[in-house]
Write a protein that holds these residues in place. Structure first.
Motif, PDB file in Angstrom:
ATOM      1  N   SER A 369       0.820  -1.209   0.000  1.00 50.86           N
ATOM      2  CA  SER A 369       0.000   0.000   0.000  1.00 50.86           C
ATOM      3  C   SER A 369       0.854   1.260   0.000  1.00 50.86           C
ATOM      4  CB  SER A 369      -0.927  -0.001   1.217  1.00 50.86           C
ATOM      5  OG  SER A 369      -1.567   1.235   1.372  1.00 50.86           O
ATOM      6  N   ALA A 370       0.362   2.307  -0.649  1.00 51.81           N
ATOM      7  CA  ALA A 370       1.070   3.585  -0.667  1.00 51.81           C
ATOM      8  C   ALA A 370       0.998   4.282   0.676  1.00 51.81           C
ATOM      9  CB  ALA A 370       0.483   4.490  -1.751  1.00 51.81           C
ATOM     10  N   SER A 371      -0.011   3.967   1.486  1.00 46.25           N
ATOM     11  CA  SER A 371      -0.204   4.692   2.737  1.00 46.25           C
ATOM     12  C   SER A 371      -0.065   3.827   3.985  1.00 46.25           C
ATOM     13  CB  SER A 371      -1.592   5.348   2.752  1.00 46.25           C
ATOM     14  OG  SER A 371      -2.607   4.357   2.618  1.00 46.25           O
ATOM     15  N   GLY A 372       0.110   2.528   3.833  1.00 51.93           N
ATOM     16  CA  GLY A 372       0.138   1.676   5.014  1.00 51.93           C
ATOM     17  C   GLY A 372       1.289   0.707   5.076  1.00 51.93           C
ATOM     18  N   SER A 373       2.368   0.957   4.305  1.00 55.66           N
ATOM     19  CA  SER A 373       3.452  -0.026   4.265  1.00 55.66           C
ATOM     20  C   SER A 373       4.829   0.562   4.530  1.00 55.66           C
ATOM     21  CB  SER A 373       3.484  -0.727   2.892  1.00 55.66           C
ATOM     22  OG  SER A 373       2.270  -1.386   2.624  1.00 55.66           O
ATOM     23  N   THR A 374       4.981   1.884   4.435  1.00 59.80           N
ATOM     24  CA  THR A 374       6.323   2.467   4.411  1.00 59.80           C
ATOM     25  C   THR A 374       6.483   3.538   5.483  1.00 59.80           C
ATOM     26  OG1 THR A 374       6.410   2.089   2.024  1.00 59.80           O
ATOM     27  CG2 THR A 374       8.040   3.595   2.947  1.00 59.80           C
TER      28      THR A 374
END
Length: 516
Positions: A369-374
């Protein structure tokens, strides 16, 4: 080299004689006093006494060429001295290595060997700025000597030859002060030191005992290994700690007892600061914190040092890393997300997971995910070396680094350090978003071009970067020093240029586009 058995013999004679005059005669002729170390089995006065590279090279040789040749030889007049100061002050230094004082035009002294080391890194490029003509060549005539000089020079003031000797000295330092070094490199570094000393003799500059001892670097490094194995930077730091201890001035062993007690206390506090168990209570942590602060020790510094020492071969994120995931699409460079997905897909270790972005659907896929992985770390520690990024808010000097590619180094701008948590993969992925610096097409010839690889230096156009890319954080090898070049007097107009010097101690070569 002195004969060890003769040295032991003369030391024993020195011990047995009764008069100070006789002991002085032995010292003058044979260069030896009695030492209790001579009674140790296996101890040899010469073979067991390596020359300390820190004092001999930085304080004995680098300091001498700056004071006795450049300064006392009046090779920088008032205008060039001002230019020298301005160029030094414009240098972008990595925060991890410190910087030089800003008052070098009025106070030429550098109190620390590490500062002379930094000056040796940049001296060829700074002197070129001061000694160049409108064509970028080293001037042929030295500045005139002042009417009432404090120092009288009897040697030949050949600017071009002196500049070449500065290049030899900087190259020798780059080679001999590496973390790891081969016997061939030892001999090569010794060769540059020899060329430097012979060049001084040709100019008529008198040499000192430090220059003579430097001729034995090859023997010493072959016997003891890299200079890091036995130089005295660590001991000098310990001396600084002991100098701060309050003593009562009493004899009879009381001062020595105070020093030992303070030393042991600091070591025990260090152990507590870096190795508190996971189940330590808050009260215990507060107590340790209060004691450390009361003793003037910074616990954060101790923890950072311990992290760097323990990081060999690994990537360790900063303690300031955000605990929350960031939305990569909202960053200043939103294209990072697409590039990150492509990078993860290229990793062999993640091949079976079929990595896709969060806009994809289907079976047997792993969505990053762009918002929940990094998460983003402002800086990381790679192999014990701190590498910053443009994301760091405390300073803007750490956003540049050297990246290792195919056994060479290339300069780059580091935008983000990414910690990616991939579903169904146990360990996080450490990668960095970078833009490589580009030389451009208007780079003039430089007098050090033939030595650029040895000096670990490259010239790039300021602000000219390649496309954004994602690389493994472990490829970031070292911080860099950036020297802006004033170029208004170099004939036709040129874009702003930077000299990038790699603070690399591993022996990697800088990237040379001519070899592509």
């Amino acid at each position: 080299m002195r004969d060890d058995w003769d040295q032991i013999k003369q030391a024993q004679i020195s011990k047995s004689v009764r008069s100070k005059a006789a002991r002085k005669d032995i010292l003058d002729v044979h260069g030896v006093r009695y030492s209790v170390l001579n009674d140790l089995p296996g101890w040899m006065p010469s073979a067991s006494s390596p020359v300390d590279y820190m004092h001999n090279f930085y304080l004995g040789i680098v300091k001498r060429i700056y004071y006795d040749v450049i300064n006392h030889g009046y090779l920088l007049d008032s205008a060039r001295t001002s230019l020298y100061k301005d160029t030094i002050n414009s240098i972008i230094w990595p925060s991890s290595i410190g910087r030089l004082p800003k008052n070098l035009d009025s106070d030429h002294s550098l109190p620390k060997a590490d500062q002379w080391r930094h000056l040796c890194h940049v001296l060829p490029f700074v002197l070129w700025v001061c000694w160049r003509n409108t064509r970028g060549e080293i001037i042929s005539t030295a500045p005139p000597i002042p009417p009432n000089p404090k120092h009288h020079t009897t040697w030949r003031r050949d600017i071009r030859q002196i500049y070449r000797l500065v290049l030899y000295l900087a190259i020798a330092e780059r080679i001999l002060a590496r973390h790891s070094i081969s016997i061939a490199d030892v001999d090569r570094g010794q060769g540059y030191i020899q060329l430097y000393c012979q060049g001084l003799q040709a100019l008529g500059v008198s040499l000192t005992v430090n220059h003579h001892m430097a001729m034995h670097y090859s023997e010493i490094l072959q016997r003891y290994g890299p200079v890091y194995a036995c130089w005295l930077f660590g001991f000098e730091r310990f001396n600084g700690l002991l100098e701060k201890v309050n003593l009562n001035g009493h004899g009879g062993g009381e001062m020595e007892y105070s020093l030992v007690r303070d030393w042991v206390e600091k070591q025990r506090l260090y152990e507590l600061a870096v190795s508190l168990p996971e189940d330590a209570s808050e009260r215990e942590r507060e107590l340790v914190e209060r004691i450390i602060n009361g003793k003037g020790m910074d616990r954060g510094t101790l923890n950072n040092q311990n992290t760097e020492f323990a990081s060999g071969g690994t990537v360790i994120p900063s303690r300031q890393t955000s605990k929350k995931h960031v939305n990569l699409r909202t960053l200043q460079h939103p294209e990072v997300y697409g590039l990150l997905i492509s990078y993860l897909q290229s990793l062999e270790t993640l091949g079976p997971l079929n990595i896709v972005d969060d806009m994809s659907t289907g079976c047997d896929i792993t969505i990053v995910s762009a918002s929940g992985s990094t998460r983003i770390s402002p800086f990381i520690t790679v192999n014990g070396i701190r590498i910053g990024s443009a994301y760091t808010r405390r300073t803007n000097t750490d956003e540049f680094a050297g990246i290792e590619t195919d056994d060479s180094l290339a300069p780059c701008k580091v935008l983000y350090h990414l910690i990616v948590e991939v579903p169904h993969h146990a360990e996080p992925i450490y990668c960095s978003a970078i833009q490589r610096m580009i030389q451009g097409s208007d780079i003039p010839e430089m007098p050090w071009d033939g030595f650029a690889t040895e000096l670990g230096a490259t010239v790039v156009q300021k602000g000219l970067y390649g496309p954004l890319e994602i690389v493994s954080s472990s490829q970031l090898s070292c911080p860099v020093i950036i020297i802006p070049i004033p170029h208004q007097d170099l004939g036709p107009p040129l874009p702003p240029l930077w000299v990038v010097v790699f603070c690399d101690r591993n022996g990697l070569e800088s990237h040379d586009p001519l070899l592509d």
